[in-house]
Design a protein around this motif. Structure first.
Motif, PDB file in Angstrom:
ATOM      1  N   THR A  32       0.850  -1.190   0.000  1.00  0.00           N
ATOM      2  CA  THR A  32       0.000   0.000   0.000  1.00  0.00           C
ATOM      3  C   THR A  32       0.887   1.242   0.000  1.00  0.00           C
ATOM      4  O   THR A  32       1.917   1.275   0.671  1.00  0.00           O
ATOM      5  N   ILE A  33       0.495   2.243  -0.775  1.00  0.00           N
ATOM      6  CA  ILE A  33       1.191   3.527  -0.759  1.00  0.00           C
ATOM      7  C   ILE A  33       0.492   4.467   0.208  1.00  0.00           C
ATOM      8  O   ILE A  33       1.125   5.267   0.888  1.00  0.00           O
ATOM      9  N   THR A  34      -0.821   4.357   0.271  1.00  0.00           N
ATOM     10  CA  THR A  34      -1.631   5.165   1.180  1.00  0.00           C
ATOM     11  C   THR A  34      -2.429   4.225   2.075  1.00  0.00           C
ATOM     12  O   THR A  34      -2.448   3.006   1.849  1.00  0.00           O
ATOM     13  N   GLN A  35      -3.103   4.775   3.071  1.00  0.00           N
ATOM     14  CA  GLN A  35      -4.084   3.989   3.830  1.00  0.00           C
ATOM     15  C   GLN A  35      -5.028   3.378   2.810  1.00  0.00           C
ATOM     16  O   GLN A  35      -5.524   4.077   1.921  1.00  0.00           O
ATOM     17  N   THR A  36      -5.257   2.073   2.884  1.00  0.00           N
ATOM     18  CA  THR A  36      -6.005   1.384   1.832  1.00  0.00           C
ATOM     19  C   THR A  36      -7.052   0.461   2.441  1.00  0.00           C
ATOM     20  O   THR A  36      -6.771  -0.267   3.393  1.00  0.00           O
ATOM     21  N   THR A  37      -8.252   0.505   1.867  1.00  0.00           N
ATOM     22  CA  THR A  37      -9.336  -0.392   2.259  1.00  0.00           C
ATOM     23  C   THR A  37      -9.616  -1.337   1.092  1.00  0.00           C
ATOM     24  O   THR A  37      -9.846  -0.887  -0.036  1.00  0.00           O
ATOM     25  N   LEU A  38      -9.555  -2.632   1.382  1.00  0.00           N
ATOM     26  CA  LEU A  38      -9.767  -3.663   0.364  1.00  0.00           C
ATOM     27  C   LEU A  38     -10.957  -4.536   0.723  1.00  0.00           C
ATOM     28  O   LEU A  38     -11.241  -4.778   1.897  1.00  0.00           O
ATOM     29  N   TRP A  39     -11.641  -5.004  -0.315  1.00  0.00           N
ATOM     30  CA  TRP A  39     -12.626  -6.071  -0.186  1.00  0.00           C
ATOM     31  C   TRP A  39     -11.985  -7.286  -0.843  1.00  0.00           C
ATOM     32  O   TRP A  39     -11.661  -7.261  -2.031  1.00  0.00           O
ATOM     33  N   ARG A  40     -11.784  -8.379  -0.080  1.00  0.00           N
ATOM     34  CA  ARG A  40     -10.988  -9.509  -0.538  1.00  0.00           C
ATOM     35  C   ARG A  40     -11.820 -10.769  -0.741  1.00  0.00           C
ATOM     36  O   ARG A  40     -12.733 -11.059   0.019  1.00  0.00           O
ATOM     37  N   LEU A  41     -11.438 -11.505  -1.793  1.00  0.00           N
ATOM     38  CA  LEU A  41     -12.015 -12.819  -2.086  1.00  0.00           C
ATOM     39  C   LEU A  41     -10.883 -13.841  -2.085  1.00  0.00           C
ATOM     40  O   LEU A  41      -9.858 -13.624  -2.730  1.00  0.00           O
ATOM     41  N   SER A  42     -11.072 -14.955  -1.404  1.00  0.00           N
ATOM     42  CA  SER A  42     -10.032 -15.990  -1.375  1.00  0.00           C
ATOM     43  C   SER A  42     -10.079 -16.822  -2.664  1.00  0.00           C
ATOM     44  O   SER A  42     -11.079 -16.831  -3.383  1.00  0.00           O
ATOM     45  N   TYR A  43      -8.991 -17.502  -2.929  1.00  0.00           N
ATOM     46  CA  TYR A  43      -8.912 -18.399  -4.088  1.00  0.00           C
ATOM     47  C   TYR A  43     -10.057 -19.417  -4.036  1.00  0.00           C
ATOM     48  O   TYR A  43     -10.743 -19.634  -5.037  1.00  0.00           O
ATOM     49  N   HIS A  44     -10.247 -20.010  -2.879  1.00  0.00           N
ATOM     50  CA  HIS A  44     -11.312 -21.010  -2.715  1.00  0.00           C
ATOM     51  C   HIS A  44     -12.678 -20.411  -3.044  1.00  0.00           C
ATOM     52  O   HIS A  44     -13.494 -21.033  -3.750  1.00  0.00           O
ATOM     53  N   ASP A  45     -12.948 -19.205  -2.548  1.00  0.00           N
ATOM     54  CA  ASP A  45     -14.246 -18.576  -2.795  1.00  0.00           C
ATOM     55  C   ASP A  45     -14.427 -18.195  -4.268  1.00  0.00           C
ATOM     56  O   ASP A  45     -15.530 -18.303  -4.805  1.00  0.00           O
ATOM     57  N   VAL A  46     -13.366 -17.771  -4.925  1.00  0.00           N
ATOM     58  CA  VAL A  46     -13.463 -17.463  -6.359  1.00  0.00           C
ATOM     59  C   VAL A  46     -13.842 -18.723  -7.134  1.00  0.00           C
ATOM     60  O   VAL A  46     -14.730 -18.696  -7.995  1.00  0.00           O
ATOM     61  N   GLN A  47     -13.196 -19.841  -6.807  1.00  0.00           N
ATOM     62  CA  GLN A  47     -13.513 -21.102  -7.499  1.00  0.00           C
ATOM     63  C   GLN A  47     -14.971 -21.500  -7.249  1.00  0.00           C
ATOM     64  O   GLN A  47     -15.667 -21.959  -8.155  1.00  0.00           O
ATOM     65  N   MET A  48     -15.432 -21.290  -6.014  1.00  0.00           N
ATOM     66  CA  MET A  48     -16.816 -21.609  -5.679  1.00  0.00           C
ATOM     67  C   MET A  48     -17.774 -20.722  -6.468  1.00  0.00           C
ATOM     68  O   MET A  48     -18.781 -21.188  -6.992  1.00  0.00           O
ATOM     69  N   LEU A  49     -17.450 -19.413  -6.600  1.00  0.00           N
ATOM     70  CA  LEU A  49     -18.319 -18.495  -7.342  1.00  0.00           C
ATOM     71  C   LEU A  49     -18.396 -18.882  -8.819  1.00  0.00           C
ATOM     72  O   LEU A  49     -19.446 -18.753  -9.443  1.00  0.00           O
ATOM     73  N   TYR A  50     -17.281 -19.351  -9.366  1.00  0.00           N
ATOM     74  CA  TYR A  50     -17.298 -19.813 -10.756  1.00  0.00           C
ATOM     75  C   TYR A  50     -18.289 -20.962 -10.933  1.00  0.00           C
ATOM     76  O   TYR A  50     -18.985 -21.044 -11.938  1.00  0.00           O
ATOM     77  N   GLN A  51     -18.353 -21.833  -9.952  1.00  0.00           N
ATOM     78  CA  GLN A  51     -19.224 -23.002 -10.040  1.00  0.00           C
ATOM     79  C   GLN A  51     -20.685 -22.722  -9.686  1.00  0.00           C
ATOM     80  O   GLN A  51     -21.586 -23.251 -10.314  1.00  0.00           O
ATOM     81  N   ASP A  52     -20.888 -21.885  -8.669  1.00  0.00           N
ATOM     82  CA  ASP A  52     -22.220 -21.786  -8.069  1.00  0.00           C
ATOM     83  C   ASP A  52     -23.047 -20.577  -8.485  1.00  0.00           C
ATOM     84  O   ASP A  52     -24.176 -20.436  -8.016  1.00  0.00           O
ATOM     85  N   THR A  53     -22.503 -19.699  -9.317  1.00  0.00           N
ATOM     86  CA  THR A  53     -23.285 -18.549  -9.753  1.00  0.00           C
ATOM     87  C   THR A  53     -23.381 -18.528 -11.264  1.00  0.00           C
ATOM     88  O   THR A  53     -22.478 -18.986 -11.969  1.00  0.00           O
ATOM     89  N   GLU A  54     -24.468 -17.988 -11.723  1.00  0.00           N
ATOM     90  CA  GLU A  54     -24.731 -17.929 -13.156  1.00  0.00           C
ATOM     91  C   GLU A  54     -23.694 -17.091 -13.903  1.00  0.00           C
ATOM     92  O   GLU A  54     -23.255 -17.444 -14.982  1.00  0.00           O
ATOM     93  N   LYS A  55     -23.281 -15.973 -13.323  1.00  0.00           N
ATOM     94  CA  LYS A  55     -22.383 -15.042 -14.007  1.00  0.00           C
ATOM     95  C   LYS A  55     -20.931 -15.124 -13.527  1.00  0.00           C
ATOM     96  O   LYS A  55     -20.092 -14.369 -14.006  1.00  0.00           O
ATOM     97  N   GLY A  56     -20.624 -16.026 -12.613  1.00  0.00           N
ATOM     98  CA  GLY A  56     -19.280 -16.095 -12.044  1.00  0.00           C
ATOM     99  C   GLY A  56     -18.192 -16.270 -13.088  1.00  0.00           C
ATOM    100  O   GLY A  56     -17.194 -15.552 -13.087  1.00  0.00           O
TER     101      GLY A  56
END
Length: 189
Positions: free
Chosen positions: A96-120
């Motif tokens: 980070t260069i500045t104070q930073t706020t992130l919304w994070r997705l884990s590898y496992h959750d990304v793989q799950m979203l690919y499988q379980d959602t229509e638009k993943g």
């Protein structure tokens, strides 16, 4: 979370309320102080993250200097995507260069979203295509544009945020020394 939803809907595709409930439930919000290593060289990237607010740089540590090769700003995704995909250790740091706020997705959750959602899968493919196009644009700029033009492009794209980035990072990012950047800045002032 509304920033992320708008990002996806404006750039990619609408998705059902059910898909959004699944997708939004997987994001975890984290805040990082200025100058925090989010990923260290040698670690395997386990997250893709959306920057709610802040600036992040990617760099390769060298003996005498650091080579900054990417700067990423609010309302975009970050992560060592090569490490994320291959599950191999990263060869660079993300900080980070500045104070930073992130919304994070884990590898496992990304793989799950690919499988379980229509638009993943569609979102994943389109996000990968966007990263590829940005990489090509940067490579072409490094090959075709002068250092001054690369500086002016960065300044045009992020006029307010560029003031928050130390000059040595900007110089490294556009492929010149800090002294050469100072000469460019004096010339265009």
């Amino acid at each position: 979370m509304e920033q992320i939803k708008s990002f996806f809907q404006n750039k990619y595709a609408d998705f059902s309320e059910q898909d959004w409930l699944i997708i939004s439930s997987k994001f975890i919000r984290r805040e990082f102080p200025k100058k925090t290593l989010i990923l260290k060289k040698g670690q395997v990237e386990d997250h893709v993250s959306f920057i709610e607010e802040g600036i992040v740089r990617y760099y390769i540590p060298k003996e005498n200097k650091e080579v900054t090769f990417e700067l990423t700003f609010s309302n975009d995704f970050i992560g060592a995507y090569d490490s994320f995909l291959t599950r191999l250790p990263s060869v660079y740091h993300i900080e980070t260069i500045t104070q930073t706020t992130l919304w994070r997705l884990s590898y496992h959750d990304v793989q799950m979203l690919y499988q379980d959602t229509e638009k993943g899968n569609l979102i994943g493919r389109l996000a990968s295509e966007k990263l590829f196009l940005e990489k090509v644009k940067r490579e072409i700029s490094l090959l075709n544009d002068t250092a001054e033009q690369r500086y002016l492009n960065l300044f045009t794209e992020q006029p307010d945020l560029i003031k928050k980035i130390p000059l040595q990072y900007i110089a490294s990012y556009i492929g010149i020394t800090p002294q050469a950047l100072s000469r460019i800045r004096r010339r265009i002032s």
